[in-house]
Design an enzyme around this catalytic site. Structure first.
Site, PDB file in Angstrom:
ATOM      1  N   CYS A 196      41.388  40.328  47.848  1.00 32.91           N
ATOM      2  CA  CYS A 196      40.208  40.931  48.293  1.00 32.91           C
ATOM      3  C   CYS A 196      40.449  42.161  48.781  1.00 32.91           C
ATOM      4  O   CYS A 196      40.035  43.382  48.492  1.00 32.91           O
ATOM      5  CB  CYS A 196      39.260  39.951  49.068  1.00 32.91           C
ATOM      6  SG  CYS A 196      39.768  39.706  50.486  1.00 32.91           S
ATOM      7  N   HIS A 245      36.512  37.941  54.076  1.00 32.70           N
ATOM      8  CA  HIS A 245      36.487  38.471  52.767  1.00 32.70           C
ATOM      9  C   HIS A 245      35.717  40.094  52.773  1.00 32.70           C
ATOM     10  O   HIS A 245      34.921  40.286  53.529  1.00 32.70           O
ATOM     11  CB  HIS A 245      35.551  37.634  51.787  1.00 32.70           C
ATOM     12  CG  HIS A 245      35.553  37.900  50.413  1.00 32.70           C
ATOM     13  ND1 HIS A 245      36.771  37.585  49.498  1.00 32.70           N
ATOM     14  CD2 HIS A 245      34.762  38.205  49.559  1.00 32.70           C
ATOM     15  CE1 HIS A 245      36.421  38.049  48.503  1.00 32.70           C
ATOM     16  NE2 HIS A 245      35.147  38.597  48.351  1.00 32.70           N
ATOM     17  N   HIS A 268      34.919  42.799  43.603  1.00 34.83           N
ATOM     18  CA  HIS A 268      35.720  42.138  44.534  1.00 34.83           C
ATOM     19  C   HIS A 268      36.534  41.305  43.805  1.00 34.83           C
ATOM     20  O   HIS A 268      36.576  40.978  42.499  1.00 34.83           O
ATOM     21  CB  HIS A 268      35.012  41.261  45.450  1.00 34.83           C
ATOM     22  CG  HIS A 268      34.095  40.123  44.978  1.00 34.83           C
ATOM     23  ND1 HIS A 268      34.192  38.894  45.767  1.00 34.83           N
ATOM     24  CD2 HIS A 268      33.735  39.866  43.569  1.00 34.83           C
ATOM     25  CE1 HIS A 268      33.624  37.998  44.853  1.00 34.83           C
ATOM     26  NE2 HIS A 268      33.223  38.487  43.891  1.00 34.83           N
TER      27      HIS A 268
END
Length: 379
Positions: free
Chosen positions: A293, A341, A353
């Protein structure tokens, strides 16, 4: 004794004949067929099934019980936990990797300084040795005796001035040698300290890698128990949960307040990130073939000309925070309380993402996960 033995034999034969008669007289009875030949495994061959009858299920196998929606939901929650823990460990791994790179570069720089300082020290030692030898050759008599024996007193006085200047130069040379030696000792001390930190970071990386591998393996093992249809149902449940969270987020009216346009750098970052759609998530990856990520977001902003921290946690801590209603395309949305994240806002309430292992870079709703906050790389 003989008559008794003969009587017993006669009685036995009579009884056997009587039993045989009874068996032969029984209705429906048939003569036994010859013993069947054993199969390759030693067991008798099975009788052929009548035509048209269903093939019997293999002995010992049972029809798998369907997994209920409640059970699948529990699996989804367990997977979320495992992949979240893997993401936290991945951030720790990436942070240790970034520190190791920085410390390695510092060690290389110190090694260059040490090599340069040592070469300079060698030259200073040569100069000091030459000065000492010259002083030894000309310093056999005291100054008064050299003046009395000199045929040209002025020349002697001129020479004395040069000697004094040489003494000052020699003192400066020795001082420079001392400073150079002190610098070398400090460089060596710094290099040693950085080596220790580098080893510590390597240990942190190894420990984080173990955690990542363990969590992902557990998640994959959990998923491997599901049949294909159940995996499809699980993916649908994940999608429904994300859509529900996104609906709640949009229902708050936040999107109506988001009107800011992307900066020139933001547009470049968004273009880079969306070009990676479809590439797989791999922990610790920074492209070009795969990403995690924060690898995706950091590389996107590097491509836009604005290098940013490598990990989602550092991106959260070191970049400027902006309100959700003020975010614009290119800004980074940080998720979960531990900032484990990150995704990039691309407009219209969506982010791009790299979700997790087993998934590809994709677009999803910005509100599909718990938002911690928003940061702006080019503030």
């Amino acid at each position: 004794m003989r008559s008794g033995k003969r009587s017993l034999t006669t009685a036995t034969l009579f009884l056997a004949c009587a039993c045989a008669c009874v068996v032969l007289a029984t209705p429906g009875a048939a003569y036994a067929s010859p013993t069947p030949k054993p199969t390759a495994t030693g067991s008798p061959a099975p009788a052929p099934a009548p035509k048209g009858s269903p093939t019997p299920a293999p002995t010992g196998t049972a029809t798998p019980k369907p997994v209920s929606t409640k059970e699948l939901e529990a699996v989804r929650e367990k997977l979320d936990t495992l992949y979240h823990d893997a993401a936290v460990a991945t951030d720790a791994y990436n942070a240790a990797e970034e520190k190791a790179r920085k410390q390695s570069a510092e060690i290389v720089d110190l090694a260059r300084k040490i090599a340069k300082g040592q070469a300079n020290l060698d030259k200073l030692k040569d100069r000091a040795g030459a000065a000492a030898r010259a002083q030894y050759r000309g310093g056999g008599l005291p100054p008064e005796a050299r003046l009395w024996l000199s045929e040209d007193p002025q020349r002697f006085l001129d020479g004395t001035g040069r000697v004094r200047a040489g003494e000052h130069a020699t003192k400066g040379l020795l001082d420079e040698m001392t400073r150079t030696q002190q610098d070398l000792r400090q460089y060596e001390k710094d290099a040693s300290a950085r080596w220790k930190k580098l080893e510590s970071n390597r240990e942190e990386k190894a420990e984080a890698q173990k955690k990542i591998t363990k969590k992902i393996a557990a998640a994959e093992q959990l998923e491997s128990r599901l049949e294909t249809k159940e995996k499809e149902r699980l993916a649908k449940l994940e999608e429904e949960a994300a859509q529900e969270a996104q609906s709640v987020w949009l229902g708050s009216g936040v999107l109506a307040d988001i009107k800011a346009k992307a900066s020139a750098s933001g547009r470049k970052a968004v273009a880079y990130a969306t070009d990676q759609i479809g590439k797989p998530y791999v922990w610790g990856a920074e492209g070009p073939g795969s990403f995690d990520c924060s690898g995706l977001t950091s590389q996107a902003w590097a491509a836009a000309g604005h290098p940013i921290p490598r990990t989602s946690q550092e991106q959260w801590h070191r970049l400027r925070h902006v309100a959700v209603e003020d975010m614009r395309p290119g800004d980074l949305v940080i998720y979960f309380d531990d900032a484990s994240h990150v995704g990039m806002y691309i407009g219209d309430g969506s982010i791009v993402h790299a979700p997790r292992p087993g998934r590809n870079v994709t677009i999803t709703g910005a509100g599909s996960m718990q938002i911690l906050g928003v940061v702006r790389p080019d503030a």
